[in-house]
Design a protein around this motif. Structure first.
Motif, PDB file in Angstrom:
ATOM      1  N   THR A   5     -28.471 -50.609  25.299  1.00 37.85           N
ATOM      2  CA  THR A   5     -27.825 -49.329  25.007  1.00 37.85           C
ATOM      3  C   THR A   5     -26.533 -49.239  25.789  1.00 37.85           C
ATOM      4  O   THR A   5     -26.493 -49.564  26.978  1.00 37.85           O
ATOM      5  N   ALA A  49     -26.199 -39.106  25.615  1.00 38.52           N
ATOM      6  CA  ALA A  49     -27.160 -39.295  24.527  1.00 38.52           C
ATOM      7  C   ALA A  49     -26.618 -38.768  23.208  1.00 38.52           C
ATOM      8  O   ALA A  49     -26.837 -39.366  22.147  1.00 38.52           O
ATOM      9  N   ALA A  52     -23.964 -41.298  21.964  1.00 39.66           N
ATOM     10  CA  ALA A  52     -24.537 -42.579  21.543  1.00 39.66           C
ATOM     11  C   ALA A  52     -25.342 -42.454  20.254  1.00 39.66           C
ATOM     12  O   ALA A  52     -25.379 -43.382  19.445  1.00 39.66           O
ATOM     13  N   ASP A  53     -25.978 -41.315  20.051  1.00 36.44           N
ATOM     14  CA  ASP A  53     -26.825 -41.129  18.874  1.00 36.44           C
ATOM     15  C   ASP A  53     -26.644 -39.719  18.336  1.00 36.44           C
ATOM     16  O   ASP A  53     -27.510 -38.866  18.478  1.00 36.44           O
ATOM     17  N   GLU A  84     -25.419 -46.867   4.924  1.00 37.61           N
ATOM     18  CA  GLU A  84     -24.510 -45.811   5.348  1.00 37.61           C
ATOM     19  C   GLU A  84     -23.143 -45.895   4.662  1.00 37.61           C
ATOM     20  O   GLU A  84     -22.295 -45.033   4.867  1.00 37.61           O
ATOM     21  N   HIS A 123     -21.836 -38.587  11.235  1.00 42.02           N
ATOM     22  CA  HIS A 123     -22.545 -38.976  12.464  1.00 42.02           C
ATOM     23  C   HIS A 123     -22.578 -40.494  12.633  1.00 42.02           C
ATOM     24  O   HIS A 123     -22.605 -40.996  13.764  1.00 42.02           O
ATOM     25  N   ALA A 124     -22.527 -41.246  11.520  1.00 44.06           N
ATOM     26  CA  ALA A 124     -22.486 -42.704  11.619  1.00 44.06           C
ATOM     27  C   ALA A 124     -21.132 -43.172  12.144  1.00 44.06           C
ATOM     28  O   ALA A 124     -21.044 -44.118  12.938  1.00 44.06           O
ATOM     29  N   ARG A 127     -21.214 -42.465  15.868  1.00 46.34           N
ATOM     30  CA  ARG A 127     -22.090 -43.407  16.582  1.00 46.34           C
ATOM     31  C   ARG A 127     -21.435 -44.770  16.736  1.00 46.34           C
ATOM     32  O   ARG A 127     -21.433 -45.353  17.843  1.00 46.34           O
ATOM     33  N   THR A 128     -20.865 -45.294  15.667  1.00 45.14           N
ATOM     34  CA  THR A 128     -20.299 -46.633  15.726  1.00 45.14           C
ATOM     35  C   THR A 128     -19.032 -46.673  16.572  1.00 45.14           C
ATOM     36  O   THR A 128     -18.772 -47.667  17.259  1.00 45.14           O
ATOM     37  N   TYR A 130     -18.545 -44.890  19.225  1.00 37.41           N
ATOM     38  CA  TYR A 130     -19.011 -44.914  20.616  1.00 37.41           C
ATOM     39  C   TYR A 130     -19.588 -46.285  20.979  1.00 37.41           C
ATOM     40  O   TYR A 130     -19.354 -46.799  22.080  1.00 37.41           O
ATOM     41  N   GLN A 131     -20.337 -46.878  20.056  1.00 41.04           N
ATOM     42  CA  GLN A 131     -20.916 -48.195  20.337  1.00 41.04           C
ATOM     43  C   GLN A 131     -19.833 -49.202  20.720  1.00 41.04           C
ATOM     44  O   GLN A 131     -19.987 -49.968  21.678  1.00 41.04           O
TER      45      GLN A 131
END
Length: 428
Positions: A5, A49, A52-53, A84, A123-124, A127-128, A130-131
């Motif tokens: 993570t 959190a 990340a998600d 997605e 939201h995808a 998330r990506t 941030y990843q």
């Protein structure tokens, strides 16, 4: 071995660029700058959190081809799951009740693309972004940061923030950099502290977004239905990953009273009303998950830059969603600003100098202003129930159907390929 993570790192004492706001635009800028050899620190009030998600928020983002190119360059696209990524093959614009008149049909034929664009959950994208940012050398993300002050001074930019878990009486921490970028929403607190105003258009309407299942195939066609009381958009989504059910995103724009009534309906009644407005073209429809409601306010900053500061994403331009260009403008801003800073460094120029940042502001304004004004004009025309606007909007649709150059220009905006190279990738 399971994938690790991402972890949020502590901020260095000094970075090349401070970015307020860890949304997709702010994080994408940090990744882009790091790829060009700069260091960037991104601060956001949300906990790690949530970055990340992110939780689904009902919003589906239409992406142009240049936006897809940018996300692939940054590495974010590669982290999206196949389910997605949806395709938009065709768009249809309906005036008045669906089926009453012929729709304006727009496809990518002759544009050099095999489809108009993609559609990806918001939201995808968060998330990506941030990843990738959390694993990119040169990028520092500070989550849970309450930014209390930003300032653009002649010699440097600075901000003060309180980290998560700090004692109530703890003194704020200070960061400095040659440049500060505000990317913290269309109601940007950082923009206001920098002394930059914005023109806001409150449409007095509410957008309701949700996912729905349906029986008939959507054939990857998006529909924009301009009814006389409310606007309905149907956006094609990939089939459900679990059971293969056909899905779409539904976007209803209504006045406050109508929106409150729709939000209060039970799921079955709401789905039946949406299906009826769409003349049951997708068969029976069923609500999936929650409905989300957002006030409809468009924002355009009075300027996009100043000494030691620049605006990005919704902090610069917050769009009405009808033409689906909001996030695409944010990514174009990433490309414009990165290119300007790379050029300034190559010339040995201070990246925070007003003249350097003005080049970004001019380029972004030239790109964004026609789209912003055109979108607002379309919204005002197509939500005006008076007889003359009704005639005029039908004339616009019929004119676009009969004039191939006009139709091609509209398709060029939808695909992003009509921007004549405005999004060339910056030097690496």
């Amino acid at each position: 071995m399971p994938q690790q993570t991402p972890t949020t790192r502590r901020s260095p004492a000094r970075s090349d660029v401070l970015i307020v706001g860890a949304g997709p635009a702010g994080l994408s800028l940090a990744i882009s700058l790091a790829g060009a050899g700069f260091t960037a620190t991104v601060l956001d009030q949300q906990p790690e959190a949530a970055l990340a998600d992110p939780a689904p928020d009902g919003r589906e983002i239409a992406l142009t081809h240049p936006s897809g190119d940018t996300l692939r360059r940054l590495g974010s696209w590669q982290h999206l799951a196949p389910h997605e990524i949806g395709r938009i093959r065709e768009a249809q614009v309906h005036d008045g009740p669906v089926g009453l008149r012929s729709a304006l049909e727009l496809d990518a034929v002759g544009s050099g693309c095999d489809h108009l664009g993609w559609i990806v959950p918001n939201h995808a994208l968060r998330r990506t972004a941030y990843q990738v940012a959390a694993r990119t050398p040169g990028v520092t993300v500070i989550a849970g940061a309450q930014v209390s002050r930003v300032a653009a001074l002649p010699t440097h930019a600075e901000l003060e923030y309180t980290p998560a878990g700090a004692a109530p009486d703890a003194a704020p921490l200070r960061l400095e950099a040659p440049l500060l970028v505000a990317a913290d929403s269309r109601f940007s607190a950082a923009r206001r502290q920098l002394g930059i105003g914005a023109s806001m258009t409150d449409f007095g309407r509410t957008v309701i977004v949700c996912r729905m299942r349906h029986d008939a195939p959507h054939h990857e066609v998006t529909h924009e239905c301009f009814g006389y009381e409310r606007t309905l958009a149907i956006l094609p989504l990939p089939d459900d990953i679990v059971d293969g059910a056909q899905q779409c995103s539904v976007v209803v724009t209504a006045n406050t009273a109508d929106a409150q009534r729709l939000m209060a309906q039970d799921p079955e009644t709401f789905a039946a009303e949406v299906a009826a407005q769409f003349q049951h073209r997708l068969g029976a429809m069923r609500l999936v998950g929650e409905r989300h409601a957002y006030p409809l306010v468009a924002v355009y900053a009075h300027r996009f830059s100043g000494t030691r500061c620049a605006l990005l994403g919704d902090a610069a331009v917050g769009m009405h969603p009808v033409t689906a260009h909001g996030y695409n403008l944010g990514l174009s801003g990433v490309e414009h600003l990165t290119r300007v800073l790379v050029d300034a460094r190559a010339a040995g120029t201070d990246i925070g100098a007003a003249g350097v940042l003005e080049r970004y502001a001019r380029a972004h304004h030239r790109h964004a202003f026609p789209i912003y004004q055109g979108t607002n004009a379309i919204v005002k025309l197509y939500t005006d129930p008076r007889p003359l606007p009704k005639l005029l909007r039908q004339a616009v649709i019929q004119g676009a159907r009969r004039l191939p150059p006009l139709k091609a220009a509209i398709v060029g905006q939808l695909t992003g390929r009509g921007l004549a190279g405005a999004l060339r990738a910056p030097a690496r």
